[in-house]
Design an enzyme around this catalytic site. Structure first.
Site, mmCIF file in Angstrom:
data_model
loop_
_atom_site.group_PDB
_atom_site.id
_atom_site.type_symbol
_atom_site.label_atom_id
_atom_site.label_comp_id
_atom_site.label_asym_id
_atom_site.label_seq_id
_atom_site.Cartn_x
_atom_site.Cartn_y
_atom_site.Cartn_z
ATOM 1 N N CYS A 279 0.801 -1.234 0.000
ATOM 2 C CA CYS A 279 0.000 0.000 0.000
ATOM 3 C C CYS A 279 0.831 1.280 0.000
ATOM 4 C CB CYS A 279 -0.931 -0.005 1.200
ATOM 5 S SG CYS A 279 -2.107 -1.371 1.144
HETATM 6 N N1 LIG Z 1 -2.673 -5.958 1.864
HETATM 7 C C1 LIG Z 1 -3.235 -4.943 2.503
HETATM 8 O O1 LIG Z 1 -2.998 -4.744 3.677
HETATM 9 C C2 LIG Z 1 -4.184 -4.003 1.804
HETATM 10 C C3 LIG Z 1 -4.877 -3.062 2.574
HETATM 11 C C4 LIG Z 1 -5.788 -2.213 1.945
HETATM 12 C C5 LIG Z 1 -5.952 -2.271 0.572
HETATM 13 N N2 LIG Z 1 -5.252 -3.184 -0.173
HETATM 14 C C6 LIG Z 1 -5.508 -3.233 -1.600
HETATM 15 O O2 LIG Z 1 -6.330 -4.358 -1.875
HETATM 16 C C7 LIG Z 1 -5.988 -4.931 -3.145
HETATM 17 C C8 LIG Z 1 -5.611 -6.396 -2.985
HETATM 18 O O3 LIG Z 1 -4.451 -6.460 -2.161
HETATM 19 P P1 LIG Z 1 -3.996 -7.793 -1.432
HETATM 20 O O4 LIG Z 1 -2.935 -7.411 -0.474
HETATM 21 O O5 LIG Z 1 -5.171 -8.549 -0.935
HETATM 22 O O6 LIG Z 1 -3.362 -8.587 -2.663
HETATM 23 P P2 LIG Z 1 -2.971 -10.148 -2.704
HETATM 24 O O7 LIG Z 1 -1.919 -10.270 -3.739
HETATM 25 O O8 LIG Z 1 -2.720 -10.657 -1.315
HETATM 26 O O9 LIG Z 1 -4.308 -10.846 -3.220
HETATM 27 C C9 LIG Z 1 -4.815 -10.670 -4.496
HETATM 28 C C10 LIG Z 1 -5.405 -11.992 -4.957
HETATM 29 O O10 LIG Z 1 -6.009 -11.781 -6.222
HETATM 30 C C11 LIG Z 1 -5.770 -12.917 -7.024
HETATM 31 N N3 LIG Z 1 -5.964 -12.533 -8.405
HETATM 32 C C12 LIG Z 1 -5.163 -11.834 -9.232
HETATM 33 N N4 LIG Z 1 -5.741 -11.642 -10.418
HETATM 34 C C13 LIG Z 1 -6.950 -12.231 -10.351
HETATM 35 C C14 LIG Z 1 -8.017 -12.382 -11.263
HETATM 36 N N5 LIG Z 1 -7.964 -11.857 -12.496
HETATM 37 N N6 LIG Z 1 -9.101 -13.060 -10.860
HETATM 38 C C15 LIG Z 1 -9.174 -13.586 -9.612
HETATM 39 N N7 LIG Z 1 -8.196 -13.478 -8.710
HETATM 40 C C16 LIG Z 1 -7.097 -12.814 -9.079
HETATM 41 C C17 LIG Z 1 -4.371 -13.341 -6.655
HETATM 42 O O11 LIG Z 1 -4.123 -14.693 -6.983
HETATM 43 C C18 LIG Z 1 -4.388 -13.101 -5.145
HETATM 44 O O12 LIG Z 1 -4.812 -14.249 -4.439
HETATM 45 C C19 LIG Z 1 -4.880 -4.052 -3.702
HETATM 46 O O13 LIG Z 1 -5.450 -3.040 -4.474
HETATM 47 C C20 LIG Z 1 -4.281 -3.431 -2.462
HETATM 48 O O14 LIG Z 1 -3.659 -2.201 -2.728
HETATM 49 C C21 LIG Z 1 -4.381 -4.061 0.423
#
Ligand SMILES: NC(=O)c1ccc[n+]([C@@H]2O[C@H](COP(=O)([O-])OP(=O)(O)OC[C@H]3O[C@@H](n4cnc5c(N)ncnc54)[C@H](O)[C@@H]3O)[C@@H](O)[C@H]2O)c1
Length: 445
Positions: A279
């Site tokens: 983030c």
């Molecule tokens: N990690 C955090 O603490 C956090 C906090 C707030 C916001 N975010 C935001 O949330 C979003 C997700 O982050 P995250 O940390 O969960 O990412 P992550 O990489 O942990 O999870 C994303 C998941 O999406 C899957 N994926 C990718 N492409 C896909 C598709 N086309 N169809 C289905 N699944 C698919 C991946 O395999 C993965 O399991 C990002 O935009 C991030 O900036 C993250």
């Protein structure tokens, strides 16, 4: 379609949300999607999770968790009660009444938004979109994404937003490992493309927490970026002051803790080896990129980025000074890096400043090893490919190292023991604060 029918579509969905018969589809079961599934499941909703990663699907189907701070128990219970189904079959999207998108939104190598995951997902949804569905984007992105990039791909002459289907943006505020705040006690900001979209999305999130409605999806998108830019700028401020305080011979951690006793108008931020995670190092650049379209340069973001990116260099500089005091150089020294996760007690190493530190040390000829109790092996990333395995933090490994760098202050570390057995420690987190014996071996960085 007449007005009465259109309103009926919205009312039917609101009723399903109210009586918890709405099926929730979650696309992307990572750090954001998995906890969200558990929270909605805990409120009695049926969940269908979608992911491309078959290892994650298998683990969930076996009732296992793949994220350290998320326990397996609620997953097991939901799977056993057939309340949580997971699949890579996106044809099943039409079973969901509400679809929450939690896919990655990283940066390209040129530091520009990479919306490829989101656009692929939107295209997939558009092929299956049916009347009465709510689509909510949870992934962090720049203001305008929902309406400029998603809406045109979803809306057709027969499927109108706010009437036949509903589209909203609601940023995720997940803080991995935070024991005090989670999705249940953190309000959730929501912006809808139309009033009807907002009403439906707010009703959904009110089921798990307090929804905070805002006037548009853009306002909701910018809310998330303000929150993360605020962190980035304040962390940069203390990171810069740390270098100054060091030159002045003042302990900045002591100063921050003293400032934090002020009961109003001050919130403590702590310096470190640089930014990490999915983030804070990334999100502000989404805004900086979009700002260019408006002939606007986001100077605070730029400056904070420069300072935060320079911090691993400072850590290496301090390591050089520390080794110099022992008549040694980085070249040829064995250096043990403690902690590769970007923050304590989690197993997420994305964008970790530890990687940048390790890369520079290797380039300067050091023999680098690392330990992280939660990251046994380093996987290749977009930027790095170390092929290393975590070594134990044994008295022998500590004694054999010419320098030990504390990058992440995991609670599992016994810093008294670490200082006792090491000859030289570079502490980037003030982790050795409580250590009384051997303090002369500690260099702050
Ligand atoms: N990690 C955090 O603490 C956090 C906090 C707030 C916001 N975010 C935001 O949330 C979003 C997700 O982050 P995250 O940390 O969960 O990412 P992550 O990489 O942990 O999870 C994303 C998941 O999406 C899957 N994926 C990718 N492409 C896909 C598709 N086309 N169809 C289905 N699944 C698919 C991946 O395999 C993965 O399991 C990002 O935009 C991030 O900036 C993250």
């Amino acid at each position: 379609m007449n007005k009465k029918n259109k309103e009926k579509i919205q009312q039917t969905l609101l009723d399903k949300i109210k009586d918890k018969t709405a099926v929730i589809g979650i696309i992307g079961l990572g750090y954001v999607g998995l906890p969200l599934a558990i929270h909605f499941g805990g409120k009695g909703f049926k969940i269908i999770g979608f992911d491309l990663d078959t290892r994650k699907i298998d683990k969930i189907l076996h009732g296992e968790s793949y994220i350290k701070h998320i326990p397996a128990k609620p997953i097991q219970e939901m799977v056993n009660q057939r309340q949580f189904d997971v699949t890579i079959n996106f044809d099943r999207l039409n079973e969901a009444d509400c679809i929450l998108i939690c896919v990655p939104t990283p940066l390209t190598a040129k530091m520009e938004p990479d919306l490829s995951y989101l656009l692929d997902t939107t295209e997939t949804i558009s092929k299956k979109l049916r009347s009465g569905q709510l689509i909510v984007l949870e992934s962090t992105t720049y203001p305008g994404t929902t309406e400029e990039m998603m809406l045109p791909r979803l809306e057709t002459r027969d499927m109108q937003v706010g009437k036949d289907f509903f589209l909203a943006f609601s940023p995720e505020r997940e803080d991995p490992g935070n024991k005090q705040f989670n999705a249940a006690n953190t309000p959730k900001v929501v912006g809808g493309v139309t009033d009807a979209c907002l009403e439906v999305a707010a009703a959904l999130f009110n089921c798990i927490t307090r929804a905070v409605p805002v006037s548009s999806t853009r306002a909701a998108e910018l809310t998330k970026l303000l929150e993360n830019t605020y962190r980035s700028v304040n962390i940069a401020l203390v990171n810069e002051l740390k270098i100054l305080a060091h030159r002045m011979g003042i302990d900045l951690f002591e100063v921050i803790n003293a400032s934090a006793t002020k009961p109003f108008g001050y919130m403590p931020f702590y310096p470190g080896p640089g930014l990490g995670g999915h983030c804070i190092p990334i999100d502000p650049f989404y805004l900086a990129w979009k700002a260019k379209e408006f002939d606007f340069v986001t100077r605070f973001i730029q400056l904070a980025g420069e300072i935060n990116v320079s911090m691993p260099y400072y850590v290496v500089e301090r390591t050089q000074e520390a080794l110099n005091s022992h008549k040694k150089s980085i070249n040829g020294s064995r250096i043990l890096v403690l902690g590769i996760a970007y923050k304590k007690d989690i197993d997420d190493e994305r964008e970790s400043p530890g990687y940048a530190v390790m890369k520079m040390l290797l380039e300067k000829g050091a023999d680098v090893i690392y330990n992280d109790p939660w990251i046994p092996k380093l996987k290749p990333t977009r930027k790095y490919d170390f092929k290393m395995e975590s070594v134990p933090v044994s008295p022998e490994e500590l004694a054999a190292a010419d320098a030990v760098i504390i990058v992440t202050d995991h609670s599992a570390y016994d810093f008294d023991e670490i200082v006792k057995h090491s000859s030289l420690i570079i502490d980037t987190r003030n982790a050795t604060l409580g250590v009384t014996e051997g303090r002369e071996k500690v260099f702050m960085a």
